[in-house]
Design a protein around this motif. Structure first.
Motif, PDB file in Angstrom:
ATOM      1  N   GLN A  58       0.951  -1.194   0.118  1.00  0.00           N
ATOM      2  CA  GLN A  58      -0.150   0.171   0.045  1.00  0.00           C
ATOM      3  C   GLN A  58       0.850   1.255   0.001  1.00  0.00           C
ATOM      4  OE1 GLN A  58      -2.799  -0.498   3.227  1.00  0.00           O
ATOM      5  NE2 GLN A  58      -3.906  -2.116   2.094  1.00  0.00           N
ATOM      6  N   GLN A  59       1.868   1.254   0.742  1.00  0.00           N
ATOM      7  CA  GLN A  59       3.005   2.572   0.946  1.00  0.00           C
ATOM      8  C   GLN A  59       3.547   2.629  -0.501  1.00  0.00           C
ATOM      9  OE1 GLN A  59       3.367   4.898   2.918  1.00  0.00           O
ATOM     10  NE2 GLN A  59       4.939   5.734   1.817  1.00  0.00           N
ATOM     11  N   MET A  60       3.793   1.539  -1.101  1.00  0.00           N
ATOM     12  CA  MET A  60       4.540   1.548  -2.542  1.00  0.00           C
ATOM     13  C   MET A  60       3.548   2.398  -3.453  1.00  0.00           C
ATOM     14  SD  MET A  60       5.980  -1.266  -5.059  1.00  0.00           S
ATOM     15  CE  MET A  60       4.440  -1.796  -5.377  1.00  0.00           C
ATOM     16  N   HIS A  61       2.326   1.793  -3.623  1.00  0.00           N
ATOM     17  CA  HIS A  61       1.098   2.371  -4.279  1.00  0.00           C
ATOM     18  C   HIS A  61       1.084   3.777  -4.088  1.00  0.00           C
ATOM     19  CE1 HIS A  61       0.561  -1.318  -6.276  1.00  0.00           C
ATOM     20  NE2 HIS A  61       0.040  -2.178  -5.094  1.00  0.00           N
ATOM     21  N   LEU A  62       0.993   4.136  -2.914  1.00  0.00           N
ATOM     22  CA  LEU A  62       0.580   5.697  -2.655  1.00  0.00           C
ATOM     23  C   LEU A  62       1.801   6.383  -3.184  1.00  0.00           C
ATOM     24  CD1 LEU A  62      -1.251   7.569  -1.422  1.00  0.00           C
ATOM     25  CD2 LEU A  62      -0.176   7.113   0.916  1.00  0.00           C
ATOM     26  N   ALA A  63       3.043   5.961  -2.917  1.00  0.00           N
ATOM     27  CA  ALA A  63       4.143   6.755  -3.161  1.00  0.00           C
ATOM     28  C   ALA A  63       4.339   6.841  -4.554  1.00  0.00           C
ATOM     29  CB  ALA A  63       5.590   6.319  -2.579  1.00  0.00           C
ATOM     30  N   SER A 117       1.936   6.784  -6.740  1.00  0.00           N
ATOM     31  CA  SER A 117       0.931   7.480  -7.315  1.00  0.00           C
ATOM     32  C   SER A 117       1.299   9.026  -7.193  1.00  0.00           C
ATOM     33  CB  SER A 117      -0.662   7.045  -6.799  1.00  0.00           C
ATOM     34  OG  SER A 117      -0.591   7.550  -5.455  1.00  0.00           O
ATOM     35  N   ARG A 118       1.843   9.433  -6.133  1.00  0.00           N
ATOM     36  CA  ARG A 118       2.356  10.634  -5.905  1.00  0.00           C
ATOM     37  C   ARG A 118       3.702  11.152  -6.611  1.00  0.00           C
ATOM     38  NH1 ARG A 118       0.797  10.762   0.444  1.00  0.00           N
ATOM     39  NH2 ARG A 118      -1.232  11.004   0.360  1.00  0.00           N
ATOM     40  N   ALA A 119       4.450  10.228  -7.006  1.00  0.00           N
ATOM     41  CA  ALA A 119       5.549  10.616  -7.809  1.00  0.00           C
ATOM     42  C   ALA A 119       5.344  11.068  -9.054  1.00  0.00           C
ATOM     43  CB  ALA A 119       6.610   9.491  -7.702  1.00  0.00           C
ATOM     44  N   ASN A 120       5.507  12.415  -9.346  1.00  0.00           N
ATOM     45  CA  ASN A 120       5.343  12.968 -10.711  1.00  0.00           C
ATOM     46  C   ASN A 120       6.283  14.210 -10.745  1.00  0.00           C
ATOM     47  OD1 ASN A 120       2.728  11.669 -11.491  1.00  0.00           O
ATOM     48  ND2 ASN A 120       1.955  12.669  -9.699  1.00  0.00           N
ATOM     49  N   GLY A 121       6.920  14.007 -12.015  1.00  0.00           N
ATOM     50  CA  GLY A 121       8.009  15.067 -12.407  1.00  0.00           C
ATOM     51  C   GLY A 121       7.480  15.891 -13.430  1.00  0.00           C
ATOM     52  N   ALA A 122       8.423  16.800 -13.698  1.00  0.00           N
ATOM     53  CA  ALA A 122       8.171  18.073 -14.780  1.00  0.00           C
ATOM     54  C   ALA A 122       7.906  17.296 -16.169  1.00  0.00           C
ATOM     55  CB  ALA A 122       9.387  18.867 -14.546  1.00  0.00           C
ATOM     56  N   ASP A 123       8.472  16.113 -16.489  1.00  0.00           N
ATOM     57  CA  ASP A 123       8.232  15.483 -17.826  1.00  0.00           C
ATOM     58  C   ASP A 123       8.062  13.930 -17.728  1.00  0.00           C
ATOM     59  OD1 ASP A 123      10.748  14.402 -17.976  1.00  0.00           O
ATOM     60  OD2 ASP A 123      11.514  16.265 -18.386  1.00  0.00           O
ATOM     61  N   PRO A 124       7.690  13.424 -18.778  1.00  0.00           N
ATOM     62  CA  PRO A 124       7.448  12.233 -18.686  1.00  0.00           C
ATOM     63  C   PRO A 124       8.747  11.374 -18.208  1.00  0.00           C
ATOM     64  CG  PRO A 124       6.294  12.745 -20.451  1.00  0.00           C
ATOM     65  CD  PRO A 124       7.226  13.941 -20.153  1.00  0.00           C
ATOM     66  N   SER A 125       9.917  11.323 -18.673  1.00  0.00           N
ATOM     67  CA  SER A 125      10.988  10.972 -18.333  1.00  0.00           C
ATOM     68  C   SER A 125      11.316  10.949 -16.698  1.00  0.00           C
ATOM     69  CB  SER A 125      12.227  11.638 -19.234  1.00  0.00           C
ATOM     70  OG  SER A 125      12.144  11.297 -20.461  1.00  0.00           O
ATOM     71  N   GLU A 126      11.322  12.176 -16.155  1.00  0.00           N
ATOM     72  CA  GLU A 126      11.377  12.390 -14.727  1.00  0.00           C
ATOM     73  C   GLU A 126      10.340  11.634 -13.962  1.00  0.00           C
ATOM     74  OE1 GLU A 126      12.095  15.848 -11.482  1.00  0.00           O
ATOM     75  OE2 GLU A 126      11.657  16.578 -13.742  1.00  0.00           O
ATOM     76  N   THR A 127       9.074  11.536 -14.667  1.00  0.00           N
ATOM     77  CA  THR A 127       7.963  10.915 -13.757  1.00  0.00           C
ATOM     78  C   THR A 127       8.324   9.574 -13.958  1.00  0.00           C
ATOM     79  OG1 THR A 127       6.233  12.544 -14.479  1.00  0.00           O
ATOM     80  CG2 THR A 127       5.388  10.288 -14.162  1.00  0.00           C
ATOM     81  N   PHE A 128       8.935   8.852 -14.917  1.00  0.00           N
ATOM     82  CA  PHE A 128       9.207   7.412 -14.770  1.00  0.00           C
ATOM     83  C   PHE A 128      10.272   7.468 -13.529  1.00  0.00           C
ATOM     84  CE2 PHE A 128      12.590   4.471 -16.291  1.00  0.00           C
ATOM     85  CZ  PHE A 128      11.569   3.301 -16.253  1.00  0.00           C
ATOM     86  N   ALA A 129      11.498   8.027 -13.844  1.00  0.00           N
ATOM     87  CA  ALA A 129      12.519   7.740 -12.897  1.00  0.00           C
ATOM     88  C   ALA A 129      11.753   7.835 -11.495  1.00  0.00           C
ATOM     89  CB  ALA A 129      13.452   8.731 -13.095  1.00  0.00           C
ATOM     90  N   LEU A 130      11.060   8.653 -11.096  1.00  0.00           N
ATOM     91  CA  LEU A 130      10.617   9.003  -9.609  1.00  0.00           C
ATOM     92  C   LEU A 130       9.514   7.782  -9.225  1.00  0.00           C
ATOM     93  CD1 LEU A 130       9.992  12.564  -9.856  1.00  0.00           C
ATOM     94  CD2 LEU A 130      11.772  11.553  -8.490  1.00  0.00           C
TER      95      LEU A 130
END
Length: 149
Positions: free
Chosen positions: A63-68, A70-83
């Motif tokens: 559950q913690q992994m899913h929540l984290a 879902s909240r991990a969003n970056g400035a662009d798709p590449s950064e979002t993927f990494a986060l």
């Protein structure tokens, strides 16, 4: 432990991780058989909107992994993927830690230790990429480089 048992356990662990990463179905497009309307309490929606499933020693880490993630969003798709992958790998480490606390099997513990080592390395690589990406130190795409002299 036989190689067949090791392979089977690794397959089960992989299937559990893949299932944990499957996105929830959209109730607007579903045929009416949603987790939210299910009469099975084990399939009631969890905090991320996904079916909760049976409670296991791994449930809190999942559950913690899913929540984290879902909240991990970056400035662009590449950064979002990494986060998102950083959070995914942290989840893998948390699940391995649960196994380490609860399983005395030395071979399985060794696999969990190896998983944790690999996850730490991948997290470090992704964090390095994010730091370079955010600072502008990343290599520019072809044709967009700095003008020379």
């Amino acid at each position: 432990m036989s190689i067949r048992l090791k392979t089977g356990l690794a397959g089960v662990a992989l299937a559990a991780l893949l299932m944990a990463c499957t996105p929830a179905e959209d109730p607007e497009t579903n045929d009416g058989d949603t987790a939210a309307t299910s009469s099975d309490p084990a399939m009631a929606a969890g905090p991320s909107g996904m079916p909760a499933g049976p409670d296991t020693p791994y449930s809190a880490a999942e559950q913690q992994m899913h929540l984290a993630m879902s909240r991990a969003n970056g400035a662009d798709p590449s950064e979002t993927f990494a986060l998102k992958m950083i959070e995914h790998h942290r989840g893998g480490m948390a699940i391995s830690e649960v196994l380490m606390q609860q399983n005395p099997d030395p071979e399985l513990r060794q696999m969990a230790e190896k998983t944790m080592t690999m996850q730490r390395q991948e997290i470090a690589e992704l964090e390095q990429w994010v730091a370079e990406h955010r600072s502008g130190a990343a290599v520019p795409a072809p044709g967009t480089g700095q003008p020379t002299g």
